[in-house]
Motif scaffolding. Structure first.
Motif, PDB file in Angstrom:
ATOM      1  N   HIS A 177     -39.879  30.207  12.889  1.00 27.25           N
ATOM      2  CA  HIS A 177     -40.654  30.507  11.685  1.00 27.25           C
ATOM      3  C   HIS A 177     -39.791  31.253  10.664  1.00 27.25           C
ATOM      4  O   HIS A 177     -39.778  30.924   9.469  1.00 27.25           O
ATOM      5  N   TYR A 234     -49.410  27.413  12.883  1.00 27.25           N
ATOM      6  CA  TYR A 234     -48.991  26.015  12.768  1.00 27.25           C
ATOM      7  C   TYR A 234     -50.114  25.079  13.221  1.00 27.25           C
ATOM      8  O   TYR A 234     -50.883  25.420  14.126  1.00 27.25           O
ATOM      9  N   LEU A 238     -49.570  26.765   8.097  1.00 27.00           N
ATOM     10  CA  LEU A 238     -48.169  26.356   8.252  1.00 27.00           C
ATOM     11  C   LEU A 238     -48.145  24.868   8.580  1.00 27.00           C
ATOM     12  O   LEU A 238     -49.171  24.301   8.941  1.00 27.00           O
ATOM     13  N   TYR A 298     -37.214  28.611   9.198  1.00 29.53           N
ATOM     14  CA  TYR A 298     -37.576  27.391   8.463  1.00 29.53           C
ATOM     15  C   TYR A 298     -38.716  27.537   7.464  1.00 29.53           C
ATOM     16  O   TYR A 298     -38.946  26.627   6.677  1.00 29.53           O
ATOM     17  N   ASP A 299     -39.508  28.615   7.511  1.00 29.42           N
ATOM     18  CA  ASP A 299     -40.683  28.630   6.631  1.00 29.42           C
ATOM     19  C   ASP A 299     -40.599  29.758   5.593  1.00 29.42           C
ATOM     20  O   ASP A 299     -40.126  30.822   5.861  1.00 29.42           O
ATOM     21  N   GLU A 352     -43.305  18.525  10.683  1.00 30.19           N
ATOM     22  CA  GLU A 352     -42.096  19.019  10.017  1.00 30.19           C
ATOM     23  C   GLU A 352     -41.064  19.559  11.001  1.00 30.19           C
ATOM     24  O   GLU A 352     -39.952  19.920  10.611  1.00 30.19           O
TER      25      GLU A 352
END
Lengths: 210, 210
Positions: free
Chosen positions: B206, B45, B4, B209-210, B85
């Motif tokens: 998570h 991450y 990530l 946003y991912d 990010e």
């Protein structure tokens, strides 16, 4: 069971609050005072350790009293003093505090802020005034003219001895110190791990007083 | 290896020096920020943790940058920002500093002392200004009117979310928080050990946003 008298040892910083969150303090880790408390307990002394907020475990056989502000340290020390035959004051107390402690959290104004600071209780001077037959060892942390300022402190606070060190000692595991008497003479010098210096100091005081 | 993107996480207090020994700070333990860094690393991450002085071990897999003052925290954060990010700013930075830092150790005067304080760099506001496509989560520690002040802070600092908690969180292993959006709505509430709150926050971000 301890077979030697009780010692009062102070350690760590104190904190003086500006509001519920912000405070004035210093980076004293308490390591020197805790090492002395541990060495004293190992040598057979009963020990009362009055400690400011630090991240250290209370040494085995030591009676710890936790405090936060200088006023709390003063109260704890004066309460413990009568049962002790000697004092080693290694704490780095805040000597100034904000004149006013704000309830809640001070809001940012967008501009500068003037903080009035006043002197806190002088814990070591009060111990010195009330010591009677007890011996008192102070600590002086001085960046410049260390011996001269340490001697002034010893005399102003009515100490029997003062340990002179410099700001490189803060937070470190080792130290380099001189033990000064009221005439300004250096009675001993020790360099090394704080645990070794603590053991030497306790051994030296034991030879002298017991 | 992390699969990530990289997150920038800040933790702990900062210190603002009056002289070589005395400083203004706060009792932030860093536990919340470190718990978030650990949870983020576990979730996959990459993590840059910019940390003020705390007594905590760097979590496994986390890249830590140690800082002391707010200016140092600003510099470290702005340096790390481009590779990240998302940002979670859990540090409790000193927002005021003495206008002058005295070299050496200030001598006691015997009387009161006036300290001029000025605002430090606003690290979170600068991150908010420079964030571009990144998401930014701030923290608000408020004693009174917590939601209202947190929302003002979110907007003033251009955050996407703000975690609202109160001073009882300081130094504690547990916490009770609300996650607020820019409209002032509460998107989530979590109560429990800081480790569990950290895992919930990372999980929530998570999903989003991912």
């Amino acid at each position: 069971m301890p077979d030697l008298p009780r010692l009062l040892i102070t350690a760590g910083p104190t904190r003086e609050y500006l509001d519920d969150v912000r405070y004035l303090s210093n980076a004293s880790s308490g390591k020197m005072g805790y090492a002395i408390a541990e060495a004293a307990a190992k040598a057979g002394y009963a020990v009362t350790l009055v400690s400011g907020p630090v991240d250290l475990t209370c040494p085995t056989g030591v009676d710890r009293v936790d405090v936060e502000t200088t006023a709390e340290m003063r109260k704890a020390c004066m309460g413990a003093l009568t049962s002790c035959e000697g004092v080693i004051a290694a704490a780095a107390v805040c000597d100034y505090r904000p004149a006013t402690r704000i309830i809640g959290k001070l809001a940012k104004t967008g501009g500068p802020m003037t903080v009035e600071m006043i002197e806190t209780d002088d814990v070591l001077a009060e111990i010195g005034r009330c010591k009677e037959a007890r011996w008192v060892v102070g600590f002086a942390l001085e960046a410049e003219n260390a011996r001269e300022r340490a001697l002034q402190k010893l005399r102003a606070k009515n100490c029997d001895w003062i340990v002179v060190n410099d700001p490189t000692a803060i937070g470190s595991d080792s130290n380099s110190v001189e033990l000064m008497d009221p005439a300004g003479a250096i009675a001993a010098e020790w360099t090394g791990p704080k645990s070794a210096i603590a053991a030497s100091l306790i051994d030296w005081l034991h030879s002298r007083y017991d």
